[in-house]
Write a protein that holds these residues in place. Structure first.
Motif: not given
Lengths: 269, 251
Positions: A150, A154, A212, A241, B150, B154-158
């Motif tokens: 990852r 990225r 994570s 998420a 972040t 883990l990923r932005p919450r759009r």
């Protein structure tokens, strides 16, 4: 709402809220443990929404504060923290039995709550199920591969080189703890889980994206614990998420749905 | 003792008795994450006051803490009604008629707005919100930063409406509209103002007549620090200041 407030325990030092369904039909009661230092309502009131939903599904519940947390005092006895937690949870079971006549229990714990639930499930005969939220798991070769893949995808090459340089520089230094809750050795946890499953316990593991730093894929549970992951008593959910404390209402609602569905499947009302 | 009280027994409270209470003190919590973060200091304050012979009631507004209902239904008027119910409960439990309130952040604004309806004889306020519109803007900005943080996600919450929540709590359209109109208007019931807010003008500057007593705590309280949103508020000096205030026999 059918909730009652209680001061209870061997020294009358614990505070908790028992919720009883309008038509109690479930074979188990559900006890929710403190997450870290947060009082019994849970992070962002997670435990309130969760217990009320479970009440609506027919399950009696108790959310309470362990000794010294939230509104609970201490019993003044010279016990270790682990002994104190065990005595507190036993007191909580007695209270919920008096309120609902349940004699078998499912424990739910997030973070340090998961560690306490694990310790209780090792020995307490009335624990028949546990929901571990960001509980024990261990970094595996697969974890590291996914972790660095990852980063490769990225991160720009310059930042990646800097990160590698820093990693090499820190290699000889003391490491930061992986997780605030101390993790026992993997072999010890695996032996505990095997014993729990052998006694027929039902175990739900939910890992959030906030874990994570040590867990980054649903299959990692199998990488950690091998054949135990295939035991019919085990269910694993990777909620990538969400953050560690479920700050978003939609994530709390989704988690509540996951827990309720698992309970209905494993302990039908 | 923990208890449910009020209509439908919807309000949760913890009453701390005193043998022959000198004073009845109602602790009005702030809203949202500020309530969870300040729980510890409210408990310490209640203990300190009870040890000095005061009857104390802590409580949760409907839609917050252990009280009934979901947070989305919270409204300013319902909070004022809850203060009135809690004051009545405290009178009944303590046998005292005169009730003084302590409130933090929006809890201070609510207590001050409830002086007449709850018949409070005094208010001790800690870092009240001076301007509701500014408060909303700050909370919205905090939430917007949180969604793209972040170190949390883990990923932005759009996928989430940034105006739907403030750090874990959904205020609902009605409360948002009402908060936009909130202004700090200290009345004659204000007996002590504790000011530890670093980023807003000092509360004492925003009013025409300074309150009888203002205590400035130089070590600022991190109400709006994104990285501290899950930290317990440990404001040194607040418990001591409030207990000393009541020991001096002030309302």
């Amino acid at each position: 709402m059918n909730e009652t407030a209680h001061r209870f325990g061997r020294a009358h030092h614990l505070v908790g809220i028992a919720g009883t369904p309008a038509t109690p039909a479930a074979p188990v009661g559900v006890i929710v443990l403190n997450a870290g230092l947060v009082q019994r309502v849970g992070p962002f009131r997670l435990h309130v929404g969760l217990t009320r939903h479970l009440n609506a599904c027919g399950y009696p519940t108790l959310r309470f504060d362990l000794s010294g947390l939230g509104d609970s005092g201490v019993d003044g006895s010279p016990r270790t923290r682990q002994e104190q937690v065990a005595a507190d949870v036993t007191d909580a079971m007695q209270l919920l039995t008096s309120q609902s006549r349940c004699t078998r229990f499912v424990l739910i714990g997030l973070c340090s709550g998961a560690a306490h639930a694990h310790a209780m499930a090792r020995t307490h005969p009335q624990v028949v199920g546990v929901v571990f939220l960001d509980g024990y798991a261990y970094r595996t070769p697969g974890f590291w591969m996914r972790h660095y893949l990852r980063k490769l995808v990225r991160t720009s090459p310059i930042r990646l080189l800097k990160a590698l340089f820093n990693r090499v520089r820190r290699a000889g230094q003391a490491h930061d703890p992986v997780f605030e809750v101390g993790f026992p050795p993997r072999a010890e946890v695996a032996a505990d889980l095997k014993d729990m499953l052998g006694r027929g316990l039902q175990l739900l593991f939910v890992f959030s994206g906030g874990a994570s730093g040590y867990f980054n894929h649903a299959r990692q549970f199998r990488e950690c614990f091998g054949a135990l992951a295939c035991d019919p008593g085990v269910a694993v959910h990777y909620f990538v998420a969400a953050d560690h404390t479920y700050v978003l209402g939609k994530d709390r609602a989704a988690l509540t749905g996951i827990v309720a569905a698992w309970l209905r499947g494993r302990f039908p009302a | 003792m923990p208890r449910y009280f009020g209509p439908r027994r919807a309000l949760f409270g913890l009453y701390q008795a005193a043998a022959a209470p000198r004073r009845a003190v109602l602790l009005c919590p702030p809203l949202g994450q500020e309530m969870i973060r300040s729980h510890r200091i409210y408990r310490l304050l209640a203990q300190a006051l009870a040890e000095r012979g005061h009857a104390v009631l802590r409580f949760d507004y409907r839609g917050t803490g252990d009280s009934a209902d979901a947070g989305e239904g919270l409204s300013w008027n319902a909070c004022l009604a809850d203060v009135r119910e809690a004051a009545a409960e405290l009178r009944s439990a303590s046998g005292l008629d005169a009730v003084t309130a302590f409130g933090t952040r929006l809890g201070a604004n609510i207590a001050m707005d409830a002086v007449d309806t709850a018949q409070l004889v005094g208010v001790v306020a800690w870092d009240p919100v001076l301007d509701g519109g500014q408060f909303l803007a700050t909370m919205d900005a905090l939430q917007a930063h949180l969604l793209v943080d972040t170190s949390r996600f883990l990923r932005p919450r759009r996928d989430v409406d940034p105006h739907a929540e403030w750090v874990g709590f959904a205020p609902g359209d009605r409360l948002r509209a009402q908060l936009g109109d909130v202004r700090w208007r200290p009345g004659s019931a204000l007996s002590l103002l504790i000011d530890s807010a670093p980023r807003e003008p000092r509360a004492g500057h925003a009013i025409q007549q300074p309150p009888p007593r203002t205590l400035r705590i130089e070590r600022p309280t991190s109400w709006h620090d994104l990285d501290a949103q899950e930290d317990v508020i440990l404001a040194h000096g607040v418990v001591e200041a409030v207990t000393a205030h009541f020991q001096e026999g002030r309302a």
